[in-house]
Write a protein that holds these residues in place. Structure first.
Motif, PDB file in Angstrom:
ATOM      1  N   VAL A   1       0.894  -1.054   0.262  1.00  0.00           N
ATOM      2  CA  VAL A   1       0.051  -0.099  -0.006  1.00  0.00           C
ATOM      3  C   VAL A   1       0.928   1.083   0.056  1.00  0.00           C
ATOM      4  N   SER A   2       0.154   2.438  -0.203  1.00  0.00           N
ATOM      5  CA  SER A   2       0.784   3.563  -0.378  1.00  0.00           C
ATOM      6  C   SER A   2       1.336   4.089   0.952  1.00  0.00           C
ATOM      7  N   ASP A   3       2.648   4.844   0.984  1.00  0.00           N
ATOM      8  CA  ASP A   3       3.176   5.245   2.303  1.00  0.00           C
ATOM      9  C   ASP A   3       2.137   6.187   2.996  1.00  0.00           C
ATOM     10  N   LYS A   4       1.255   6.877   2.135  1.00  0.00           N
ATOM     11  CA  LYS A   4       0.104   7.741   2.820  1.00  0.00           C
ATOM     12  C   LYS A   4      -0.879   7.160   3.656  1.00  0.00           C
ATOM     13  N   ILE A   5      -0.995   5.873   3.437  1.00  0.00           N
ATOM     14  CA  ILE A   5      -2.081   5.028   4.015  1.00  0.00           C
ATOM     15  C   ILE A   5      -1.554   3.799   4.866  1.00  0.00           C
ATOM     16  N   ALA A   6      -0.090   3.637   4.709  1.00  0.00           N
ATOM     17  CA  ALA A   6       0.529   2.390   5.285  1.00  0.00           C
ATOM     18  C   ALA A   6       0.347   2.609   7.106  1.00  0.00           C
ATOM     19  N   TYR A   7       0.564   3.838   7.215  1.00  0.00           N
ATOM     20  CA  TYR A   7       0.441   3.957   9.026  1.00  0.00           C
ATOM     21  C   TYR A   7      -1.054   3.773   9.300  1.00  0.00           C
ATOM     22  N   TYR A   8      -2.082   3.864   8.860  1.00  0.00           N
ATOM     23  CA  TYR A   8      -3.530   3.585   9.157  1.00  0.00           C
ATOM     24  C   TYR A   8      -4.002   2.182   8.942  1.00  0.00           C
ATOM     25  N   MET A   9      -2.960   1.235   8.521  1.00  0.00           N
ATOM     26  CA  MET A   9      -3.346  -0.048   8.387  1.00  0.00           C
ATOM     27  C   MET A   9      -3.342  -0.758   9.643  1.00  0.00           C
ATOM     28  N   SER A  10      -4.450  -1.194  10.246  1.00  0.00           N
ATOM     29  CA  SER A  10      -4.566  -1.750  11.564  1.00  0.00           C
ATOM     30  C   SER A  10      -5.198  -3.204  11.192  1.00  0.00           C
ATOM     31  N   ASP A  11      -5.274  -3.982  12.302  1.00  0.00           N
ATOM     32  CA  ASP A  11      -5.810  -5.080  12.062  1.00  0.00           C
ATOM     33  C   ASP A  11      -7.408  -5.043  11.837  1.00  0.00           C
ATOM     34  N   ASP A  12      -7.795  -4.069  12.467  1.00  0.00           N
ATOM     35  CA  ASP A  12      -9.485  -3.889  12.198  1.00  0.00           C
ATOM     36  C   ASP A  12      -9.597  -3.293  10.719  1.00  0.00           C
ATOM     37  N   ILE A  13      -8.914  -2.547  10.219  1.00  0.00           N
ATOM     38  CA  ILE A  13      -8.940  -2.331   8.920  1.00  0.00           C
ATOM     39  C   ILE A  13      -8.772  -3.301   7.858  1.00  0.00           C
ATOM     40  N   ILE A  14      -7.643  -4.346   8.228  1.00  0.00           N
ATOM     41  CA  ILE A  14      -7.335  -5.547   7.450  1.00  0.00           C
ATOM     42  C   ILE A  14      -8.431  -6.407   7.481  1.00  0.00           C
ATOM     43  N   SER A  15      -9.027  -6.722   8.651  1.00  0.00           N
ATOM     44  CA  SER A  15     -10.244  -7.583   8.570  1.00  0.00           C
ATOM     45  C   SER A  15     -11.589  -7.117   7.869  1.00  0.00           C
ATOM     46  N   LYS A  16     -11.744  -5.627   8.009  1.00  0.00           N
ATOM     47  CA  LYS A  16     -12.706  -5.286   7.242  1.00  0.00           C
ATOM     48  C   LYS A  16     -12.487  -5.157   5.585  1.00  0.00           C
ATOM     49  N   LEU A  17     -11.466  -5.064   5.135  1.00  0.00           N
ATOM     50  CA  LEU A  17     -11.094  -5.293   3.906  1.00  0.00           C
ATOM     51  C   LEU A  17     -11.134  -6.709   3.394  1.00  0.00           C
ATOM     52  N   SER A  18     -10.831  -7.616   4.437  1.00  0.00           N
ATOM     53  CA  SER A  18     -10.902  -8.867   4.025  1.00  0.00           C
ATOM     54  C   SER A  18     -12.356  -9.579   4.187  1.00  0.00           C
ATOM     55  N   GLY A  19     -13.313  -8.795   4.636  1.00  0.00           N
ATOM     56  CA  GLY A  19     -14.615  -9.204   4.826  1.00  0.00           C
ATOM     57  C   GLY A  19     -15.213  -8.688   3.442  1.00  0.00           C
ATOM     58  N   GLY A  20     -14.747  -7.506   2.872  1.00  0.00           N
ATOM     59  CA  GLY A  20     -15.281  -6.909   1.811  1.00  0.00           C
ATOM     60  C   GLY A  20     -14.928  -7.654   0.139  1.00  0.00           C
ATOM     61  N   ILE A  21     -14.116  -8.680   0.360  1.00  0.00           N
ATOM     62  CA  ILE A  21     -13.332  -9.245  -0.837  1.00  0.00           C
ATOM     63  C   ILE A  21     -13.934 -10.792  -0.661  1.00  0.00           C
ATOM     64  N   SER A  22     -14.458 -11.362  -1.732  1.00  0.00           N
ATOM     65  CA  SER A  22     -14.625 -12.862  -1.678  1.00  0.00           C
ATOM     66  C   SER A  22     -13.347 -13.353  -2.285  1.00  0.00           C
ATOM     67  N   PHE A  23     -12.695 -14.252  -1.646  1.00  0.00           N
ATOM     68  CA  PHE A  23     -11.498 -14.819  -2.010  1.00  0.00           C
ATOM     69  C   PHE A  23     -11.690 -16.171  -2.861  1.00  0.00           C
ATOM     70  N   GLU A  24     -13.096 -16.601  -2.659  1.00  0.00           N
ATOM     71  CA  GLU A  24     -13.264 -17.878  -3.435  1.00  0.00           C
ATOM     72  C   GLU A  24     -13.672 -17.755  -4.900  1.00  0.00           C
ATOM     73  N   ARG A  25     -14.016 -16.247  -5.140  1.00  0.00           N
ATOM     74  CA  ARG A  25     -14.498 -15.916  -6.497  1.00  0.00           C
ATOM     75  C   ARG A  25     -13.340 -15.243  -7.391  1.00  0.00           C
ATOM     76  N   LYS A  26     -13.302 -15.757  -8.555  1.00  0.00           N
ATOM     77  CA  LYS A  26     -12.276 -15.284  -9.397  1.00  0.00           C
ATOM     78  C   LYS A  26     -12.729 -13.770  -9.696  1.00  0.00           C
ATOM     79  N   MET A  27     -11.704 -12.698  -9.667  1.00  0.00           N
ATOM     80  CA  MET A  27     -11.886 -11.351 -10.019  1.00  0.00           C
ATOM     81  C   MET A  27     -11.230 -11.063 -11.575  1.00  0.00           C
ATOM     82  N   GLU A  28     -11.783 -10.368 -12.217  1.00  0.00           N
ATOM     83  CA  GLU A  28     -11.334  -9.895 -13.604  1.00  0.00           C
ATOM     84  C   GLU A  28     -11.593  -8.253 -13.548  1.00  0.00           C
ATOM     85  N   VAL A  29     -10.748  -7.707 -14.434  1.00  0.00           N
ATOM     86  CA  VAL A  29     -10.750  -6.401 -14.652  1.00  0.00           C
ATOM     87  C   VAL A  29     -12.042  -5.991 -15.525  1.00  0.00           C
TER      88      VAL A  29
END
Length: 149
Positions: free
Chosen positions: A69-97
Motif C-alpha cells: 500500500v501507499s506510504d500515505k495510508i500504510a500508517y493507518y493499516m490496523s488489524d481492524d482495517i485489514i479484517s474489514k478489507l478481508s470481509g469485503g472481498i470474496s477470496f473464493e470468487r475469481k476477479m477480472e478487470v
C-alpha cells in the motif's frame, strides 16, 4: 408571582431550545467517473500488485500488506482495517478487470483506478465491484467494495 413566572419562562426557554431539530445533510454518493483508459501494460502492472495484495489479505500478512500500500495510508493499516478489507472481498470468487481509467480525487490529483468484477457476475453493470485506486508506481492507495442490494 414574578419569581414563578421567571422560573417558568426559564424552563420553557430551555425546553424550547432542546427541542430544535438538528439539520441532517444527506449526501448522495456519486458514481465513479473514469477518464481515459489505462494502457495494457499499466493494467497488467496494477493488476499484479492488486493480486499480491489480495493474497496478503487472505493470509493476513500485515507486513506484506504495508509494503503493497501507499506510504500515505500504510500508517493507518490496523488489524481492524485489514479484517474489514478481508470481509469485503470474496477470496473464493475469481476477479477480472471490468474497467480502468483515471480518477480525480479530492486534492485534485489524478490517480489510476481499476474496477474489478467477479468472473461469475454476468450483469451489466456488474452487481458486485471492487474499485482499487493506485499510485503511479503501482502501490495501492485505496480499495472500495461495492455491492448492489
Amino acid at each position: 408571582m414574578k419569581k414563578i413566572l421567571f422560573i417558568g419562562a426559564f424552563f420553557a426557554f430551555h425546553w424550547a431550545v432542546s427541542q430544535q431539530k438538528s439539520s441532517i445533510k444527506i449526501v448522495e454518493s456519486k458514481k465513479i467517473e473514469l477518464t481515459s483508459e489505462l494502457s495494457k501494460d499499466k493494467v497488467d502492472l496494477y493488476n499484479q500488485a492488486f493480486m499480491k495484495f489480495v493474497a496478503a489479505l487472505k493470509s493476513s500478512d500485515k507486513g506484506k500488506i504495508k509494503m503493497l500500500v501507499s506510504d500515505k495510508i500504510a500508517y493507518y493499516m490496523s488489524d481492524d482495517i485489514i479484517s474489514k478489507l478481508s470481509g469485503g472481498i470474496s477470496f473464493e470468487r475469481k476477479m477480472e478487470v471490468y474497467k480502468s481509467g483515471y480518477q480525480k480525487l479530492y486534492e485534485n490529483e489524478t490517480y489510476p483506478i481499476i474496477q474489478y468484477k467477479y468472473a461469475d457476475d454476468q450483469q451489466d453493470p456488474p452487481r458486485d465491484m471492487i474499485n482499487v485506486i493506485f499510485e503511479n508506481d503501482g502501490k495501492i492507495l485505496g480499495v472500495k467494495s461495492e455491492y448492489a442490494e
